[in-house]
Design an enzyme around this catalytic site. Structure first.
Site, mmCIF file in Angstrom:
data_model
loop_
_atom_site.group_PDB
_atom_site.id
_atom_site.type_symbol
_atom_site.label_atom_id
_atom_site.label_comp_id
_atom_site.label_asym_id
_atom_site.label_seq_id
_atom_site.Cartn_x
_atom_site.Cartn_y
_atom_site.Cartn_z
ATOM 1 N N LYS A 2 0.856 -1.173 -0.223
ATOM 2 C CA LYS A 2 -0.074 0.220 0.032
ATOM 3 C C LYS A 2 0.916 1.275 0.095
ATOM 4 C CE LYS A 2 -4.028 1.764 2.453
ATOM 5 N NZ LYS A 2 -4.924 1.529 3.753
ATOM 6 N N SER A 33 -9.893 -1.106 6.840
ATOM 7 C CA SER A 33 -9.630 -0.733 5.303
ATOM 8 C C SER A 33 -8.481 -1.945 4.640
ATOM 9 C CB SER A 33 -8.436 0.556 5.242
ATOM 10 O OG SER A 33 -9.413 1.489 5.356
ATOM 11 N N SER A 38 -9.949 1.260 2.424
ATOM 12 C CA SER A 38 -8.944 2.030 1.500
ATOM 13 C C SER A 38 -8.009 1.442 0.915
ATOM 14 C CB SER A 38 -8.439 3.246 2.524
ATOM 15 O OG SER A 38 -7.348 2.680 3.440
HETATM 16 N N1 GLN Z 1 -13.200 3.757 5.829
HETATM 17 C C1 GLN Z 1 -12.736 4.155 7.193
HETATM 18 C C2 GLN Z 1 -12.475 5.608 6.981
HETATM 19 O O1 GLN Z 1 -12.505 6.293 6.071
HETATM 20 C C3 GLN Z 1 -11.631 3.163 7.389
HETATM 21 C C4 GLN Z 1 -10.360 3.832 6.868
HETATM 22 C C5 GLN Z 1 -9.170 3.063 7.157
HETATM 23 O O2 GLN Z 1 -9.228 1.711 7.830
HETATM 24 N N2 GLN Z 1 -8.042 3.341 6.729
HETATM 25 O O3 GLN Z 1 -11.911 6.039 8.178
#
Ligand code: GLN
Length: 439
Positions: free
Chosen positions: A59, A158, A134
């Protein structure tokens, strides 16, 4: 022994065909220019490490020396990582090969993969749909067969969210079990790095390499070493907790409920219904924490050290959180949001601790709804609700895994297995037992 060079060649061809041209999944933002030389070196070694022959995507929020850890943002467009994150060092020491940097939601904020400054990642199982986020590119690259495994990060879901939508395995390890040194953080009290793979055994392998105490991350501690052979053993006398909390999409709920029943019948496991008092507050508890911690972390992106000033170039989701975070911080002398959320986080943690005195694991759908079409307008609330079932484990610090569990109209649906802190061995054994039933 697998030939790393041949494997790399095959994957690079696949990426050329379906990521850069053709389907343009958009799972990679940068390929490692030294990959071929590194593969050659690995193949010529006499004593090879545990990950020799494995090709790994990373990532773009994780520092890999010499590569662009852009967080899929224009802010860090020209940021070349000056060092390897601890987990990357561990992977290289075991001869894993980094093939490139994966696309993701901008600064890891999002649940669809659409907030990346470099365009959304398409879902390899259905190109019109979001891949989830994400860690969108990390899950899509494994699902599309561009690499063997990848690394994602999970603050509220994510890793598990895109793994569920793309039909792969994703692990959010216990908070403190994997070093975050070298991860560009969203919210340091919630973030964890974890593996995304094609099956449970490979997730266990990668996790066994990256976990452990790191003096550069004071939260980390050593836990029991994973026994990879034992993962194949079906655990006995398991009590599976299922939540009374029902999601709106009955098709997903039914698919998971039926599967749990089948598994329990087959292995003689017991099912116990559970009620959780604070579960439906999880999303509301999570966001004030993330807004404040993200806002405070972004103060270093002021344009003096790391590329451009974040407020000048970032997209709407990043700006929403910076603005929200600064507002909450301002009201904080009343302890109104952040401190209240911290207290509520503790309640969730305690609730889980009590539940794990009675059950071995909790099984839920990973995501309460199917992925939407790329570009479809959905409300901020609906977007945040994607993570309603994954966020609780980040608040409590538990470990959790998502494994593919069937399909609805050809779209993968993931099952989430949550275990108590540092119970990864048990969690992986349960997950592998369930995975086996499909063979
Ligand atoms: N969708 C969640 C957010 O936008 C989780 C993001 C993540 O786990 N990095 O905060």
């Amino acid at each position: 022994m697998v030939n790393t060079q041949q494997k790399l060649k095959k994957y690079l061809e696949e990426i050329k065909k379906n990521d850069q041209k053709g389907n343009k999944i958009n799972a990679f933002l940068q390929l490692n220019p030294n990959a071929k030389d590194e593969a050659k070196k690995i193949d010529s070694k006499r004593n090879k490490g545990k990950l020799a022959g494995y090709i790994i995507g990373v990532k773009s929020a994780i520092n890999v020396k010499g590569l662009n850890a852009s967080c899929a943002s224009k802010t860090l467009e020209n940021y070349k990582a000056p060092y390897d994150a601890t987990i990357i060092k561990k992977i290289k020491d075991e001869d894993g090969l980094i093939i490139g940097m994966n696309n993701c939601d901008e600064f890891c904020l999002g649940g669809s993969g659409e907030t990346s400054a470099y365009g959304p990642t398409k879902n390899p199982k259905n190109l019109r749909l979001i891949s989830g986020g994400s860690s969108s590119g990390s899950a899509a690259s494994v699902s599309a067969n561009f690499c063997d495994m990848s690394l994602g990060s999970d603050t509220g879901g994510s890793i598990r969210n895109p793994s569920s939508h793309c039909g792969v395995v994703g692990v959010k390890p216990t908070y403190g079990s994997v070093s975050r040194y070298g991860l560009i953080d969203v919210s340091m009290s919630l973030d964890q790095i974890g593996p995304i793979t094609k099956n449970v055994n490979e997730a266990a392998l990668l996790l066994s390499v990256i976990s452990g105490k790191d003096e550069n991350d004071s939260i980390t501690r050593d836990s029991e070493k994973l026994n990879l052979r034992e993962i194949e053993k079906i655990p006995k006398n398991i009590i599976v907790g299922v939540l009374e909390f029902k999601i709106k999409d009955q098709r997903i709920q039914k698919l998971i409920d039926d599967k749990i029943k089948k598994v329990a019948d087959k292995y003689g496991w017991k099912i116990k219904k559970l009620e959780m008092e604070f579960l439906d507050l999880a999303v509301e508890i999570y966001y004030p924490l993330v807004y404040v911690e993200f806002f405070s972390g972004t103060r270093r992106f002021d344009g003096r050290r790391y590329g451009r000033r974040i407020e000048e170039v970032a997209g709407p989701e990043v700006l929403r959180r910076i603005l929200g975070g600064s507002e909450i911080t301002r009201s904080e002398y009343h302890g109104r949001y952040y401190h209240k959320s911290l207290k509520a986080k503790k309640l969730i943690e305690e609730e889980f601790e009590n539940i794990f005195k009675k059950v071995d694991c909790i099984i839920t759908p990973t995501i309460p709804r199917l992925p939407h079409k790329i570009g479809e307008k959905i409300s901020v609330k609906d977007m945040y609700d994607y993570d309603a079932l994954t966020i609780p484990s980040n608040l409590a610090g538990n470990c959790a895994i998502s494994i593919p569990s069937g399909e609805i109209n050809g779209i993968p649906v993931g099952m989430q297995i949550i275990c108590d802190k540092f119970k990864e061995q048990k969690m992986l054994q349960i997950a592998r037992s369930i995975e086996k039933l499909d063979i």
